[in-house]
Structure formats: C-alpha cells, structure tokens
Design an enzyme around this catalytic site. Structure first.
Site, PDB file in Angstrom:
ATOM      1  N   TYR A 126      -0.913   8.369  -2.633  1.00  0.00           N
ATOM      2  CA  TYR A 126      -1.036   7.912  -4.022  1.00  0.00           C
ATOM      3  C   TYR A 126      -2.254   8.550  -4.713  1.00  0.00           C
ATOM      4  CZ  TYR A 126       2.261   3.924  -3.768  1.00  0.00           C
ATOM      5  OH  TYR A 126       3.375   3.128  -3.687  1.00  0.00           O
ATOM      6  N   GLY A 127      -3.289   8.804  -3.909  1.00  0.00           N
ATOM      7  CA  GLY A 127      -4.609   9.110  -4.464  1.00  0.00           C
ATOM      8  C   GLY A 127      -4.739  10.396  -5.248  1.00  0.00           C
ATOM      9  N   GLU A 181      -2.138   9.026   8.118  1.00  0.00           N
ATOM     10  CA  GLU A 181      -0.671   8.885   8.131  1.00  0.00           C
ATOM     11  C   GLU A 181      -0.037   9.729   9.246  1.00  0.00           C
ATOM     12  OE1 GLU A 181       1.534   6.921   6.347  1.00  0.00           O
ATOM     13  OE2 GLU A 181      -0.189   5.883   5.501  1.00  0.00           O
ATOM     14  N   CYS A 217     -10.923   3.123   0.199  1.00  0.00           N
ATOM     15  CA  CYS A 217      -9.484   3.316   0.401  1.00  0.00           C
ATOM     16  C   CYS A 217      -9.143   2.567   1.680  1.00  0.00           C
ATOM     17  CB  CYS A 217      -9.180   4.804   0.548  1.00  0.00           C
ATOM     18  SG  CYS A 217      -7.535   5.144   1.210  1.00  0.00           S
ATOM     19  N   THR A 218      -8.068   1.786   1.640  1.00  0.00           N
ATOM     20  CA  THR A 218      -7.759   0.933   2.786  1.00  0.00           C
ATOM     21  C   THR A 218      -7.301   1.723   4.018  1.00  0.00           C
ATOM     22  OG1 THR A 218      -5.564   0.599   1.850  1.00  0.00           O
ATOM     23  CG2 THR A 218      -7.219  -1.099   1.407  1.00  0.00           C
ATOM     24  N   HIS A 219      -7.012   3.010   3.846  1.00  0.00           N
ATOM     25  CA  HIS A 219      -6.689   3.826   5.019  1.00  0.00           C
ATOM     26  C   HIS A 219      -7.935   4.123   5.865  1.00  0.00           C
ATOM     27  CE1 HIS A 219      -2.786   4.725   3.185  1.00  0.00           C
ATOM     28  NE2 HIS A 219      -2.438   5.375   4.287  1.00  0.00           N
ATOM     29  N   THR A 224      -6.551   2.600  -4.587  1.00  0.00           N
ATOM     30  CA  THR A 224      -6.075   3.425  -5.698  1.00  0.00           C
ATOM     31  C   THR A 224      -5.336   2.577  -6.733  1.00  0.00           C
ATOM     32  OG1 THR A 224      -5.845   5.218  -4.102  1.00  0.00           O
ATOM     33  CG2 THR A 224      -4.740   5.502  -6.215  1.00  0.00           C
ATOM     34  N   CYS A 261      -4.675  -1.662  -1.602  1.00  0.00           N
ATOM     35  CA  CYS A 261      -4.763  -0.233  -1.898  1.00  0.00           C
ATOM     36  C   CYS A 261      -5.852  -0.037  -2.947  1.00  0.00           C
ATOM     37  CB  CYS A 261      -3.399   0.218  -2.431  1.00  0.00           C
ATOM     38  SG  CYS A 261      -3.400   1.917  -3.028  1.00  0.00           S
ATOM     39  N   ASP A 268       0.876  -1.172   0.000  1.00  0.00           N
ATOM     40  CA  ASP A 268       0.000   0.000   0.000  1.00  0.00           C
ATOM     41  C   ASP A 268       0.915   1.224   0.000  1.00  0.00           C
ATOM     42  OD1 ASP A 268      -2.398   1.553   0.279  1.00  0.00           O
ATOM     43  OD2 ASP A 268      -1.893   1.856   2.377  1.00  0.00           O
ATOM     44  N   SER A 269       0.313   2.404  -0.084  1.00  0.00           N
ATOM     45  CA  SER A 269       1.129   3.626  -0.026  1.00  0.00           C
ATOM     46  C   SER A 269       1.634   3.887   1.394  1.00  0.00           C
ATOM     47  CB  SER A 269       0.297   4.824  -0.481  1.00  0.00           C
ATOM     48  OG  SER A 269      -0.793   4.997   0.399  1.00  0.00           O
TER      49      SER A 269
HETATM   50  N1  DGL Z   1      -4.654   3.178   0.969  1.00  0.00           N
HETATM   51  C1  DGL Z   1      -4.661   3.567  -0.385  1.00  0.00           C
HETATM   52  C2  DGL Z   1      -5.959   3.340  -1.057  1.00  0.00           C
HETATM   53  O1  DGL Z   1      -6.597   2.376  -0.681  1.00  0.00           O
HETATM   54  C3  DGL Z   1      -3.797   4.712  -0.782  1.00  0.00           C
HETATM   55  C4  DGL Z   1      -4.262   6.068  -0.510  1.00  0.00           C
HETATM   56  C5  DGL Z   1      -3.274   7.163  -0.848  1.00  0.00           C
HETATM   57  O2  DGL Z   1      -2.082   6.983  -0.676  1.00  0.00           O
HETATM   58  O3  DGL Z   1      -3.744   8.213  -1.290  1.00  0.00           O
HETATM   59  O4  DGL Z   1      -6.395   4.011  -1.951  1.00  0.00           O
END
Ligand code: DGL
Length: 272
Positions: free
Chosen positions: A42-43, A152, A186-188, A75, A73, A10-11
């Site tokens: 990443y998004g 984060e 988004c997994t975050h 994204t 992730c 993931d990011s």
């Molecule tokens: N956790 C990621 C996702 O599921 C990445 C989000 C990011 O870095 O913007 O999209």
C-alpha cells in the site's frame, strides 16, 4: 456487552502485530482479519487510491457484521480523514495516534525517530501528533519502502543478510542525532524488529504501532461496554492473494499454526 467480532485489516501480514496483541488482551473476542495481499504494498500508492482501498476493505469487514474496525496499517491510518471515520456506523481505530502518544510518554531525550512507508512519512501523520503532544520533541523520519516486500516474502529471520543490509542502509539516517525512541510506524516492521533493534542498539525503545493500537481497542471497548461475554474467542483469516503463502509466514510470526484455514477473497469482489 456485544458479541459481534472485531474487524482488523492491513495490506498483508503487518496487521498480525495488532491481532496477536488483541488475542492476548481480549481472549473472549471473535476476530476477523483481512490481509489485502492481492494489492500489497500500500505504501507506494496515492492517498486517493488508498482511501478507496480503505473503504472497500471496511465494506468487506462490515459484511461480516463487525462491531468495530481496526485499520492495523500505518499507511491507511495516515490517509483516513476524520470525516471518513465519522461517516462509519461503527467505531474506527487506526494505529498512528496510539503509537505517537506512546512515544511521547516514553522518550527521555525528546528525540523520536519514525520509520514507515513512503505514503505514511509523506503524510506527516506521526510528526503532527507528536508535535501537538510534545512541542519540544525533535522528530526524524525515514521511509523504508523495501521492508514490506521483504516481510511479505518471508525475509524475517534475525540472521537474514538481505534484511540486515537493507535495514543498515535505512537506519543510518539516524546516525547523526540518535533518537532514544523509534516508532515502527508500519505494522509490518515488528516482524523484523530483532534486526531493527540490534542495529539501533541498546537504549533505543522500539514502539510497535499495531500493539499500541490493540491496547487502545481494549480501552475503547471496555469504556463503551462493548466487550464480548465470557467465551473462547475465534479468529477467521481472509486474504486476497495466495492463502498458503500467508499461512506459512503468519504461523512463523505468531509462533503457532493458524487455528483455521485461511479463506480467499477475490479483489474484484472488493471493488464491486
Ligand atoms: N502494514 C502497512 C502499514 O502499516 C502497509 C504497508 C504496505 O503495504 O506498504 O503501513
């Protein structure tokens, strides 16, 4: 039987939502986690850049002889093409399909909400799979670009006033036609799901994309006889920025100290 590790990336911290579930479902598996914290978020990036990051991260995990890649992730899962996945010598699983199918199974009203990064929402990935699976579904989406930096930076407590204010603003997008199911695309986002759940209110089921993908991984490995033999699985963590920041927030999310020291990977080495 295959005793090689599963590679997850993931990011940053988001993929831990998959890792946590995988550890529970598959205690015998070795897991290698890579959080690309040197290049998060990443998004907000273009599909071309994201595809390059994806291939670099996959190459890094392959250098650890993994038997499968999990893009934990939303994204990356949204911009990876079928051709890219088919070109890999090992199986690849993303989070979008499993989460979209879970939402279609769970919704009663057919009203499904999706929140994700700008790149994910722009790609239309969740909407596409939901419409193919449940054509009568009404899908409302909202990009939430500030959620990833909040997570984060450790703004994950349920009582955090900044997270609360940002979440209220984003989620007001669903005030008109309330969904009964909301995909945390988004997994975050599961790291702040207590805040999201409280604002959405009772009666809205939250779908954790990382968790759903972990279930799909278990099914895939079992049906292809790729599960590891009986043993205690080990986990290794790699990140491309500061290891300590990751260690502290990851431990808070997992509810226990990490079982080993977090290792550092140089972003320049990923690009070579
Ligand atoms: N956790 C990621 C996702 O599921 C990445 C989000 C990011 O870095 O913007 O999209």
């Amino acid at each position: 039987m295959d005793n090689r590790p599963i590679g997850i990336f993931d990011s940053g911290l988001g993929g831990l939502t998959s890792l946590k579930e995988l550890r529970q479902l598959l205690p015998q598996e070795d897991l290698i986690y890579f959080g690309d914290t040197g290049r998060v978020p990443y998004g907000v990036r273009s599909p071309q850049t994201l595809r390059r990051f994806a291939m670099e991260n996959i190459r890094f995990l392959q250098s650890h002889d993994v038997k499968m890649i999990v893009a934990a992730c939303g994204t990356i899962s949204s911009i990876m093409t079928d051709e890219m996945a088919a070109g890999l010598p090992i199986p690849f699983i993303g989070v979008v399909k499993a989460a979209a199918l879970a939402a279609c199974r769970i919704t009663r009203s057919g009203r499904i909400g999706v929140i994700g990064t700008p790149a994910t929402i722009r790609s239309g990935s969740y909407k596409r799979i939901i419409s193919e699976t449940l054509p009568q579904a009404q899908v409302a989406t909202r990009a939430c670009p500030l959620f990833v930096p909040l997570v984060e930076n450790g703004y994950i407590e349920e009582t955090n006033p900044v997270t609360e204010m940002v979440a209220r603003d984003y989620l007001s997008a669903f005030d008109g036609q309330k969904p009964d199911t909301l995909i945390l695309g988004c997994t975050h986002y599961p790291l702040i799901s207590p805040v999201i759940g409280r604002i959405m209110g009772n009666g809205v089921t939250l779908i954790d994309a990382g968790q759903e993908a972990a279930r799909q991984v278990k099914e895939y490995l079992s049906s292809h006889e790729l599960l590891a033999g009986e043993k205690e699985g080990r986990t290794r963590y790699f990140v491309s920025a500061d290891t300590e920041d990751f260690d502290v927030i990851a431990a808070r999310f997992l509810g226990r100290p990490l079982e080993c020291a977090v290792e550092h990977v140089d972003v320049d080495d990923l690009c070579r």
